[in-house]
Motif scaffolding. Structure first.
Motif, PDB file in Angstrom:
ATOM      1  N   GLU A  63       0.825  -1.210   0.000  1.00 53.61           N
ATOM      2  CA  GLU A  63       0.000   0.000   0.000  1.00 53.61           C
ATOM      3  C   GLU A  63       0.858   1.260   0.000  1.00 53.61           C
ATOM      4  N   GLN A  64       1.900   1.282   0.822  1.00 55.71           N
ATOM      5  CA  GLN A  64       2.737   2.478   0.917  1.00 55.71           C
ATOM      6  C   GLN A  64       3.541   2.718  -0.359  1.00 55.71           C
ATOM      7  N   VAL A  65       3.976   1.653  -0.998  1.00 50.85           N
ATOM      8  CA  VAL A  65       4.683   1.798  -2.272  1.00 50.85           C
ATOM      9  C   VAL A  65       3.735   2.359  -3.331  1.00 50.85           C
ATOM     10  N   THR A  66       2.508   1.853  -3.365  1.00 51.22           N
ATOM     11  CA  THR A  66       1.524   2.345  -4.331  1.00 51.22           C
ATOM     12  C   THR A  66       1.183   3.804  -4.067  1.00 51.22           C
ATOM     13  N   ARG A  67       0.984   4.159  -2.802  1.00 48.72           N
ATOM     14  CA  ARG A  67       0.692   5.556  -2.453  1.00 48.72           C
ATOM     15  C   ARG A  67       1.841   6.478  -2.870  1.00 48.72           C
ATOM     16  N   THR A  68       3.078   6.024  -2.631  1.00 55.06           N
ATOM     17  CA  THR A  68       4.239   6.841  -3.005  1.00 55.06           C
ATOM     18  C   THR A  68       4.277   7.056  -4.513  1.00 55.06           C
ATOM     19  N   ALA A  69       4.032   5.992  -5.271  1.00 51.11           N
ATOM     20  CA  ALA A  69       4.012   6.112  -6.729  1.00 51.11           C
ATOM     21  C   ALA A  69       2.936   7.091  -7.178  1.00 51.11           C
ATOM     22  N   ASN A  70       1.774   7.026  -6.551  1.00 52.06           N
ATOM     23  CA  ASN A  70       0.677   7.918  -6.941  1.00 52.06           C
ATOM     24  C   ASN A  70       0.966   9.368  -6.563  1.00 52.06           C
ATOM     25  N   LEU A  71       1.646   9.582  -5.432  1.00 54.08           N
ATOM     26  CA  LEU A  71       2.056  10.946  -5.087  1.00 54.08           C
ATOM     27  C   LEU A  71       2.999  11.495  -6.150  1.00 54.08           C
ATOM     28  N   LEU A  72       3.986  10.706  -6.519  1.00 55.02           N
ATOM     29  CA  LEU A  72       4.964  11.162  -7.511  1.00 55.02           C
ATOM     30  C   LEU A  72       4.301  11.403  -8.863  1.00 55.02           C
ATOM     31  N   TYR A  73       3.363  10.551  -9.224  1.00 53.67           N
ATOM     32  CA  TYR A  73       2.626  10.747 -10.482  1.00 53.67           C
ATOM     33  C   TYR A  73       1.847  12.060 -10.446  1.00 53.67           C
ATOM     34  N   SER A  74       1.262  12.372  -9.286  1.00 52.79           N
ATOM     35  CA  SER A  74       0.510  13.626  -9.150  1.00 52.79           C
ATOM     36  C   SER A  74       1.414  14.845  -9.248  1.00 52.79           C
ATOM     37  N   LEU A  75       2.703  14.643  -8.980  1.00 51.97           N
ATOM     38  CA  LEU A  75       3.682  15.731  -9.064  1.00 51.97           C
ATOM     39  C   LEU A  75       4.340  15.806 -10.440  1.00 51.97           C
ATOM     40  N   GLY A  76       3.852  14.999 -11.372  1.00 52.88           N
ATOM     41  CA  GLY A  76       4.351  15.077 -12.740  1.00 52.88           C
ATOM     42  C   GLY A  76       5.432  14.088 -13.096  1.00 52.88           C
ATOM     43  N   ILE A  77       5.680  13.098 -12.230  1.00 49.70           N
ATOM     44  CA  ILE A  77       6.704  12.092 -12.530  1.00 49.70           C
ATOM     45  C   ILE A  77       6.115  11.024 -13.432  1.00 49.70           C
ATOM     46  N   ASN A  78       6.728  10.858 -14.598  1.00 52.58           N
ATOM     47  CA  ASN A  78       6.330   9.832 -15.556  1.00 52.58           C
ATOM     48  C   ASN A  78       7.464   8.832 -15.751  1.00 52.58           C
ATOM     49  N   THR A  79       7.293   7.900 -16.661  1.00 53.55           N
ATOM     50  CA  THR A  79       8.218   6.764 -16.771  1.00 53.55           C
ATOM     51  C   THR A  79       9.669   7.156 -17.015  1.00 53.55           C
ATOM     52  N   ALA A  80       9.913   8.282 -17.675  1.00 56.39           N
ATOM     53  CA  ALA A  80      11.287   8.678 -17.996  1.00 56.39           C
ATOM     54  C   ALA A  80      11.854   9.694 -17.012  1.00 56.39           C
ATOM     55  N   ASP A  81      11.101  10.007 -15.946  1.00 52.88           N
ATOM     56  CA  ASP A  81      11.531  11.017 -14.979  1.00 52.88           C
ATOM     57  C   ASP A  81      12.187  10.370 -13.763  1.00 52.88           C
ATOM     58  N   SER A  82      13.213  11.032 -13.253  1.00 57.19           N
ATOM     59  CA  SER A  82      13.985  10.487 -12.140  1.00 57.19           C
ATOM     60  C   SER A  82      13.636  11.170 -10.823  1.00 57.19           C
ATOM     61  N   VAL A  83      13.696  10.387  -9.756  1.00 53.40           N
ATOM     62  CA  VAL A  83      13.493  10.876  -8.392  1.00 53.40           C
ATOM     63  C   VAL A  83      14.733  10.525  -7.582  1.00 53.40           C
TER      64      VAL A  83
END
Length: 614
Positions: A63-83
């Motif tokens: 759940e926490q991994v999925t939530r983190t991914a969704n937060l990053l997606y909401s901030l504009g992180i897509n498949t080619a973007d680095s965090v």
């Protein structure tokens, strides 16, 4: 798979029939479903024997991994973007690493680096978001991460992990900052844990992570690991551990390091292990380490992975009344371990020490130690891959070595990375038809077990004759009073280099330099390799991940040689050194009397290192 015949039989089934998962996210979600309420993580903030642990179940991990991914997606992180992730050992570090891979590309960074170095890595990865530790009196990670972000053109957002009992959640960004700040725990709590909002369909070939592997000032070298690399190693672990019951693994390694991240991360999750995160500092914790045997007793730890320096530290910590019978396996890596020390450790603590072989570029796996591991071997190759021993001329194979003959180690397989991010770094890294040049030297025996014999770039060159450091280190390490040794070239005006060694002795040893030289001379098969000098050290210089840092030893001996030359000529000067990108080792001499500059240049001109005299 304890023999090469077992490996070959396993390979008869196509890879994707054996290993259906192609990415780290779906492999993790499968573990979350399969192991549910079983504990994935246990975390102690201080490492005290009676301290209350913080537990995370497999369901919560998913759940926490999925939530983190969704937060990053909401901030504009897509498949080619680095965090970029700048965190110590925390449960949130795992949420961040695997969530970043589910949204885009994770870029774990050593939090002990200086801000300028962090900024170079962040810029090389072109990261938009930094996930870092919040402001804490225990560390300056927050300050360095903010300073690093300000030195980049790509970062727009900071996500602070305000670990309970460690951080000040009220901290704000510096006045005038244009960055956006989020609290990690609060921000992900508002996200969905059901599925990825992006609806992403993963491909095995997509980049999952950028790992920093070195490089030079101003241009870090980033290894690109794919989702297929991650998924392969995780599923491979399922095969290797199918006969074992679920157990607890102690993680004291940093999670920016490939082994801590992969083997004690995704691979351990894939098989349902319980991972004990021993404080944010891991093996560096001054509180946890004296209590480590009690913690092993409390959590019933079965397995530990560590570098030799940690094993040395463990050997000096009294077990006391702790029951450590659960501990059966220790994995040692990153640096050579003295065979006598290994045997005495095994006997004293009733454990088995295994030695495998891997590197960042191979998702930490090249070979695995079988149950009956030949002494000195690092094991056999993994399925669907290969190990070749060859002689090279640049990037061209001139000869395939016979069994028992040492040469350059080439590897191939589904765990091998997709190359370095900057194309220039790939020159000479690949050899004919996709074989990766590890830069290591070794040989295979008749059972396909691999033995390491040094690094190609570590060769000592004496009058044009190449001497493998392992020829010197192995005999020295066999002495019962030796903990570890490193052989390097002693600068010499006539031969270029002479063999020498730095040695760490066991506590209380009275062994002398000449006694050890005589001992080694009786075992070294090549006369030219007998060391002309042995210096004793209290400890070896190490990198942040516990590997012996040979360049520091070369600098040390280079400075000492020049100091001796100047002392013999009654010349006073300040001496320092630096490893430069183009010139390598440079000895810098600042003369007290400038009229002696010419004399200094005459003294050092015959040595192979570069000098700056002023």
């Amino acid at each position: 798979m304890e023999t090469i015949e077992n490996v070959r039989e396993f390979e008869k089934t196509p890879l994707y029939e054996q290993f259906p998962f192609t990415n780290s996210y779906e492999l993790l979600m499968n573990a979350a479903q399969q192991f549910g309420d079983g504990h994935a993580l246990e975390f102690l903030l201080q490492g005290l024997p009676e301290e209350k642990e913080q537990s995370t179940t497999y369901r919560e991990l998913g759940e926490q991994v999925t939530r983190t991914a969704n937060l990053l997606y909401s901030l504009g992180i897509n498949t080619a973007d680095s965090v970029s992730i700048i965190l110590p050992v925390l449960p949130q570090t795992h949420f961040a690493i695997w969530g970043a891979q589910a949204a885009g590309i994770s870029n774990p960074i050593n939090p002990m680096l200086e801000a300028e170095h962090m900024a170079e890595i962040i810029s090389a990865a072109n990261s938009k978001v930094i996930i870092c530790l919040g402001k804490s009196p225990a560390t300056d990670i927050w300050e360095k991460a903010i300073a690093a972000a300000a030195l980049t053109d790509s970062v727009t957002t900071i996500i602070a992990v305000n670990a309970a009992g460690m951080c000040d959640p009220s901290a704000t960004l510096p006045e005038g900052s244009t960055l956006t700040l989020h609290d990690f725990d609060n921000a992900i709590a508002a996200m969905s844990a059901e599925k990825l909002d992006s609806g992403r369909d993963f491909e095995a070939s997509e980049i999952a992570a950028y790992f920093h592997t070195g490089g030079t000032t101003g241009r870090p070298k980033l290894a690109q690991l794919t989702h297929g690399n991650m998924a392969f190693v995780g599923q491979l672990m399922q095969v290797y551990t199918a006969h074992m019951e679920h157990h607890t693994v102690l993680c004291g390694l940093p999670l920016f390091h490939i082994y801590g991240c992969i083997i004690q991360g995704i691979a351990s999750f894939a098989v349902g292990y319980r991972i004990f995160l021993m404080t944010p500092s891991g093996f560096r914790s001054p509180t946890a380490m004296p209590n480590i045997w009690k913690l092993i007793d409390r959590f019933k730890v079965k397995q530990i992975s560590a570098v030799p320096t940690v094993l040395m530290a463990l050997s000096e910590i009294p077990v006391g009344d702790a029951d450590i019978s659960s501990l059966t396996n220790l994995n040692s890596g990153a640096a050579p371990l003295s065979r006598p020390f290994e045997l005495s450790f095994e006997e004293r603590f009733n454990v088995e020490i295994g030695n495998g072989y891997g590197m960042t570029e191979t998702t930490s796996v090249i070979s695995r130690a079988p149950i009956d591991q030949p002494p000195g071997s690092v094991g056999m190759r993994t399925p669907y891959g290969g190990i070749r021993i060859v002689q090279l001329d640049g990037a061209t194979v001139t000869k395939n070595c016979e069994i028992g003959d040492s040469g350059a180690i080439l590897v191939k397989g589904p765990q091998v990375f997709a190359g370095y991010k900057v194309e220039a770094d790939n020159r000479n890294a690949w050899v004919e038809d996709g074989w990766f040049n590890t830069g290591d030297l070794g040989y295979l025996d008749e059972n396909d077990c691999l033995f390491l014999s040094g690094r190609a770039k570590d060769l000592i060159i004496r009058s044009g004759h190449n001497i493998d450091p392992e020829l010197i280190e192995e005999p020295i390490n066999s002495h019962p009073d030796v903990v570890t040794s490193v052989a390097i070239g002693l600068p010499d005006a006539y031969t270029g280099e002479l063999p020498m060694a730095y040695v760490v002795l066991t506590q209380g040893s009275s062994l002398t330099e000449q006694e050890l030289i005589d001992y080694a001379a009786g075992l070294i098969s090549e006369r030219a390799a007998i060391p002309k000098r042995i210096d004793f050290l209290q400890e070896m210089p190490l990198t942040a991940v516990g590997k012996i840092f040979r360049p520091a030893l070369r600098q040390k001996i280079g400075e000492e040689v020049v100091a001796g030359l100047l002392a013999g000529a009654n010349i006073a000067a300040e001496i320092s050194s630096e490893n430069e990108k183009k010139r390598g080792l440079v000895i810098k001499v600042v003369a007290h009397d400038k009229s002696q500059i010419e004399a200094i240049n005459d003294l050092v001109k015959s040595y192979i290192f570069s000098t700056d005299v002023s």
